[in-house]
Every structure is written in C-alpha cells, then in structure tokens.
Design an enzyme around this catalytic site. Structure first.
Site, mmCIF file in Angstrom:
data_model
loop_
_atom_site.group_PDB
_atom_site.id
_atom_site.type_symbol
_atom_site.label_atom_id
_atom_site.label_comp_id
_atom_site.label_asym_id
_atom_site.label_seq_id
_atom_site.Cartn_x
_atom_site.Cartn_y
_atom_site.Cartn_z
ATOM 1 N N SER A 161 0.847 -1.176 0.000
ATOM 2 C CA SER A 161 0.000 0.000 0.000
ATOM 3 C C SER A 161 0.889 1.234 0.000
ATOM 4 C CB SER A 161 -0.885 -0.009 1.248
ATOM 5 O OG SER A 161 -1.337 1.305 1.518
ATOM 6 N N GLU A 178 -7.537 -10.656 -6.681
ATOM 7 C CA GLU A 178 -8.708 -9.794 -6.868
ATOM 8 C C GLU A 178 -8.987 -9.559 -8.347
ATOM 9 O OE1 GLU A 178 -8.739 -6.662 -3.303
ATOM 10 O OE2 GLU A 178 -6.749 -7.007 -4.110
#
Ligand code: ARG
Length: 467
Positions: free
Chosen positions: A287, A300
């Site tokens: 992140s 994902e």
C-alpha cells in the site's frame, strides 16, 4: 494499403460494379472490422493457400495462377509479421485487406482466389481455426494449473484445516483434500475444452455464401489440409453457426467462475484474521500509505476478470438469439468478445498457477483453526451412534448439549472432562477422546473421496496418471 486508401469516396474495388459511390464515413466506421479481425491474418492466409491449392488440383484454376497466389500470400504473411503491412479501414476486414494486397503483388491472378468461396465461409473458417488454437492453448494452461495443485496436495495431504459450509467451521479436512477439489473443477473445465475442440472439428470452407457452389471443389481435401476431421455437412448451418464461439465463451465463463471462487478463498485466507496462507511478493502489492499491508491484487483481478468473461458470453448469446439463417452482419460482433475473453482467461489461469505454486501454507494456523469452533462435534455424535447405540437424531441432541457446555466453559470439546461428558450422557467412556482430535477426525473419513490422507493420496495418484 496504398491503392485502397487512395480511393476517396470511390466505389469499392471488391464489389464496385453495382455501386456508384463509396460509403459514408460513418458507414465505414460502423462496418469495418479490421481493427480487431487483423488478429486472424495467419488463419486467413492458411485458409486461402489450402483453397487455392484445392482449386488448382481440381482444375478450376491453373497451376501457374495457384503458384502466384501462394507466393503472394506468403509474401503478405511476412509483410504482416514484420510490421510492414499497412491495414486499411476502407477495405473493411482482414479478408479484403489481404486480397487487395495480393492483387497489387501478383496482378489479375489474385482475382481467381475468391472462386467458389465467399467471405461468409472464409470468416467462419478463419475464426474456427483461431478458436481451435486458443482452446489448445487453454488445455495446456489448465494442465499446468492442475499440476500445481497436485504438487501442493501431495505436500499437504496430512495438513489439517477447517472445512467450511456457509463459511462457518463445519468439519476438519486436509489442505490436500481442499486442493484436490480444485483439481476436480479444473479437470472438468479441461474436458469441456476437449469436447469443444471435438465439436468444432469440421471445416467450413466451400460452403460459399450459404448454398454451396457449382464448381467441382473438393471440401474433403481442404478440410484435411487445414487439420479438420472433415467438412461441415450443411452449407446454410456452416455460415450461420457460431456455436464454437459460444462454447468457447461458456467454457471460459465456467472456468473463470472456478478461478474466481479460488481467488476469493485466497483473498480470505491471506487476511491476518485467517492467516492460512502467505502470498509471495511476486503475486502481491503493498500500500502507498499503510506500510503493514500486503494486498492480494492478482487474486482480486482474477476474480474481477470473471465479470467481463461472463459479460462476453451474454453479449454473444444476445447477438445470436434473433438471427434468421444464414449469415447476418451482426455476427461480425463475435470476435471481440472471444478475443477479450481469451486474453483474460489466459492471464487469469497463468496468474493462479503462479500464486498456487508460490504461496506459503501456514500449517500451524490451519491446524489451530481446525480445532476450534467445535469442528469435531459430528465425530462425537457418530461415536455415540457407533459405541453407545444411540439413534443419530438423539446423538445429535446429546452432542448439542456437550457443545453448549463447552461454550459455557469457554473450551473446546476435547477439553471437557470425562465427568463433564458423562453428566450429559452416562454411556460416554474415556475412549471418546480418541475421536475428538482433528487428526483422528480426518483419519476416520475413509469413504471413497473422503478427506482421510490415504484416500486423498489415492485421488492424487488417479489424477497424476491422467495429467
Ligand atoms: N467481416 C465480416 C465478419 O466478420 C466478414 C464476413 C462478411 N460477409 C458479408 N457477407 N458481408 O463477419
């Protein structure tokens, strides 16, 4: 391409006879497929070479013209592959781009190539050849994914983990058994791929526009040259049919659905709360703001690709559903759906194969979770049936009371004392503790296809012999 583009608003060189002027700019834009069907160049050239060779063999064109055509087509193939070929939107599609270039290269002989065929059987051929090759690539990719799972299953045939229903702890299973569930799923996908190849293994070329042709062509010869089992048997169906594309998309949707369920499990398993697996750095991202994070982006995205693959299936089903026989231009909308799905599926399978091979299995975390949530309650009920002769419904009830007691004491079933258990049912003996551990529970599930490590090893061997 030069001579195509130099015609501004003049009539089309392929069918100019009937037309006084060229198309409106918007007409050209909506009509053209070259932007995406250029992907079919190799199949188009291969089909044309087989067709010209057959025409010469049957005495429909001269051997000399055939040689010029074949030579010209091979030149075009290298021009396209080297990037030297200029595609023209004015020439609509890959078929006419190649034929127009052939005319420039070899002159009037080029005009003989389109004898006894139409773009309708030509596009059906090109697209089938492409889909067939893509299915063969998919078959290989699935084999690699299955191999990755077989290796992980073998490594973890004894690793206990909680099995879930409703995502609630149900009964202990092994991670190897869970991996083998995916082997079954991707194995079925691979047999769908194989069936699709079999279904489409017929050559469309020679169906012509829709009615066949009066020229003495040999469709068996072209079918053989192009690697098909034989020619299609009905010329109307041949130019109307896009089942092969629909079968590709159906297979892709089901496979993508399986990949998506796996992706979802990977996302869940890699959370700190579950902590069953650790994804490799190669298949995760960090992140930009939260330094502690490791995100399962690849999983994902595999999950998300399923959306567009399913969308493509629905899109093409909807295109086809109202079409009268035979060919309609609507069918030109088949290709982008298939090309996009093929690309997404290939990428999704490859990413999953990498993730499955690379992920770290946290056996300690799986084992700890396997023992919590009263996962061996069914084993206690089964023991009461077997050893104390209770009907299953009564055993279920007694076990429910044992779970309630453990819950009240804040411990697991195996941590209850014998006195605690006997307070619920007098026939319970010390021996019950043999079945309350997760290892005993999985070892006892020896029914065919069950989670007992030896049973799972048998299934691994069965698949190894078939992969
Ligand atoms: N570009 C067309 C397609 O993809 C080729 C066939 C055109 N046939 C015709 N009759 N206009 O379907």
């Amino acid at each position: 391409m030069a001579d195509g583009d130099s015609e501004t608003k003049s009539s089309n060189q392929m069918w100019g006879g009937r037309f006084a002027s060229g198309p409106d700019a918007i007409m050209e834009e909506i009509n053209a497929s070259i932007g995406f069907d250029k992907k079919l160049y190799a199949q188009d050239i291969r089909g044309s070479i087989a067709h010209a060779t057959m025409l010469a063999h049957q005495g429909i064109i001269s051997a000399d013209d055939k040689d010029k055509i074949v030579h010209g087509l091979n030149t075009i193939l290298s021009e396209i592959e080297s990037g030297a070929f200029e595609f023209s939107r004015r020439l609509e599609d890959i078929h006419m781009n190649i034929e127009a270039r052939l005319a420039t290269l070899i002159g009037p002989a080029a005009g003989r190539l389109h004898t006894a065929r139409s773009r309708n059987d030509q596009v059906a051929l090109d697209f089938r050849l492409w889909v067939k090759e893509e299915l063969q690539r998919t078959e290989k990719a699935l084999t690699a994914l299955i191999a990755a799972f077989l290796d992980r299953a073998e490594e973890h045939a004894d690793t206990v983990m909680p099995g879930f229903t409703h995502l609630q702890t149900a009964q202990p299973v092994t991670f190897g058994h869970h991996c083998m569930a995916y082997v079954e799923m991707f194995g079925r996908d691979r047999s769908r791929v194989r069936h699709a190849i079999e279904h489409m293994d017929e050559s469309p070329i020679g169906a012509a526009a829709l009615a066949g042709t009066g020229f003495p062509i040999d469709r068996h010869m072209t079918a053989k040259a192009l690697g098909f089992a034989g020619p299609t048997r009905n010329s109307i169906d041949t130019v109307s049919d896009r089942d092969f594309a629909l079968e590709f998309l159906s297979m892709a949707s089901i496979t993508a659905t399986h990949l998506s369920r796996l992706a979802e499990e990977i996302v869940i398993w890699s959370t700190p709360q579950f902590g069953f697996i650790r994804l490799s750095d190669a298949f995760s991202t960090g992140s930009s703001i939260m330094p502690q994070k490791k995100n399962p982006d690849a999983a994902e995205l595999v999950r998300a690709k399923t959306g567009r693959i399913n969308g493509s299936l629905i899109a093409l089903l909807t295109v086809m559903k109202g079409l009268p026989l035979a060919y309609s231009k609507d069918m030109q909308e088949d290709k982008e759906q298939v090309f996009d799905s093929a690309e997404s599926l290939e990428l999704a399978i490859a990413a999953m194969t990498g993730m499955v091979r690379d992920m770290t299995i946290r056996s300690d975390r799986m084992k700890a979770a396997a023992g919590s949530g009263y996962s061996t309650a069914t084993d206690l009920a089964d023991w009461l049936v077997r050893e104390a002769g209770l009907p299953f419904r009564d055993a279920h009830h007694v076990t429910g009371r044992a779970v309630a007691l453990a819950e009240q004491k804040g411990c697991d079933l195996a941590d209850l004392s014998l006195a605690d258990l006997q307070s619920i049912h007098a026939d319970i003996t010390e021996k019950v503790f043999d079945v309350l551990t997760v290892e005993a529970s999985v070892a006892s599930r020896t029914s065919f296809g069950g989670t007992a490590p030896n049973e799972v090893r048998k299934q691994i061997a069965w698949w190894r012999a078939r992969n």
